[in-house]
Design an enzyme around this catalytic site. Sequence first.
Site, PDB file in Angstrom:
ATOM      1  N   SER A  95       0.824  -1.204   0.000  1.00 42.60           N
ATOM      2  CA  SER A  95       0.000   0.000   0.000  1.00 42.60           C
ATOM      3  C   SER A  95       0.866   1.265   0.000  1.00 42.60           C
ATOM      4  O   SER A  95       1.681   1.457  -0.901  1.00 42.60           O
ATOM      5  CB  SER A  95      -0.967  -0.046   1.191  1.00 42.60           C
ATOM      6  OG  SER A  95      -1.982   0.908   1.064  1.00 42.60           O
ATOM      7  N   ASP A 196      -9.945  -4.924  -4.459  1.00 40.70           N
ATOM      8  CA  ASP A 196      -9.266  -4.171  -3.408  1.00 40.70           C
ATOM      9  C   ASP A 196     -10.176  -3.002  -3.059  1.00 40.70           C
ATOM     10  O   ASP A 196     -10.481  -2.160  -3.909  1.00 40.70           O
ATOM     11  CB  ASP A 196      -7.913  -3.672  -3.929  1.00 40.70           C
ATOM     12  CG  ASP A 196      -7.065  -2.991  -2.876  1.00 40.70           C
ATOM     13  OD1 ASP A 196      -7.631  -2.345  -1.970  1.00 40.70           O
ATOM     14  OD2 ASP A 196      -5.826  -3.068  -2.970  1.00 40.70           O
ATOM     15  N   HIS A 226      -7.230  -6.060  -0.054  1.00 41.57           N
ATOM     16  CA  HIS A 226      -6.099  -5.128   0.007  1.00 41.57           C
ATOM     17  C   HIS A 226      -4.906  -5.667   0.794  1.00 41.57           C
ATOM     18  O   HIS A 226      -3.770  -5.634   0.326  1.00 41.57           O
ATOM     19  CB  HIS A 226      -6.552  -3.798   0.606  1.00 41.57           C
ATOM     20  CG  HIS A 226      -5.460  -2.777   0.651  1.00 41.57           C
ATOM     21  ND1 HIS A 226      -4.847  -2.292  -0.495  1.00 41.57           N
ATOM     22  CD2 HIS A 226      -4.850  -2.148   1.697  1.00 41.57           C
ATOM     23  CE1 HIS A 226      -3.925  -1.407  -0.155  1.00 41.57           C
ATOM     24  NE2 HIS A 226      -3.901  -1.313   1.155  1.00 41.57           N
TER      25      HIS A 226
END
Length: 265
Positions: A95, A196, A226
Site C-alpha cells: 500500500s 481491493d 487489500h
Amino acid sequence: MPVLPGAEPFRHEGGEVGVLLCHGFTGSPQSLRPWAEYLAGHGLTVSLPLPLLPGHGTRWQDMQVTGWQDWYAEVDRELRGLLERCARVFVFGLSMGGALALRLAAKHGDAVSGLVLVNPANKVHGLAAHALPVVRHLVPTTKGLVSDIALEGVAEVGYDRVPLHAAHSVRTFFRLVDGDLPQVTQPLLLLHSPQDHVVPPADSARILSRVSSTDVREVLLEQSYHVATLDHDAKRIFDESLEFIGRLAPSEKDQGGKKGSTSGG
C-alpha cells in the site's frame, strides 16, 4: 506510547542479502510480519522499520502530528543501515509502503537491487481528496482503512480512524512519488488484487505505465483483498518474492544459517 499488541517491529540478521519491508498508512508491521518471518527463515537479513513508521502502531492521535517526511526519513535511515551490512538490498512495500519503496528506489538508484510491491498506492481518490486541505482543519478523522481481508478470522492491527492531517500529507506524498516514477529503473515485481476496497487497480496500472524498469512482472492476486499479505494469496506473495530475489541474487538465495531475530516495541 505503548505499541499495539502485535504491532511490534521485527529485525533478523541473516546473510548478505537484505530486505526492507515498508507497511501501509495507518497500519503496522503486523501486516508484513509473516512475510518477514518467511524471508528470515530463508536466511535473508530482514528489517521491518525499527521503530515503527512514526505515528503508527500506537494511537491515531500520535499520527495526526506526523507527515510523509517523517515516514520516509525512517525507511531511508533503515535502508542506509542495511546497505552498510549487506551486499544486495531489496525493498518490499504494501500500500503506502509501496510508495515509500518507489521513492527509495528513485533516490538511491542501483543501491536498491529490486522492488516487490503489493497493492501499491499512488493516489488519494474521490471527492474527499480535494476537500482534504480544508476539511482536515474542521474534522480530525474519518473511518479507518484497516482489515480489508477476504480470509475469515484474520484482522490487521492498525487504526480504526484515519487522521486527516496525515491523510493530507499522504496525498502530497503520492503526487511527489508519481513524479519520481520515471526514475525507477530497478527490476520490479508488482502483485495486486482485482478486488481491493482501499486501493483501486488503477494505481498499479499507473505505476507500471510510468516506471522506467524493463524487468517487470505483474501478478494478480485473485483470492485476496487489500491486505493480501495476510490473505488467501499470502503464500504466493512470499514464494514469488523469494524467487524474485533468487533470480537476481542467485548466489545468496536461501542462505541457510540464521544469526538470530529480534522483535520489540
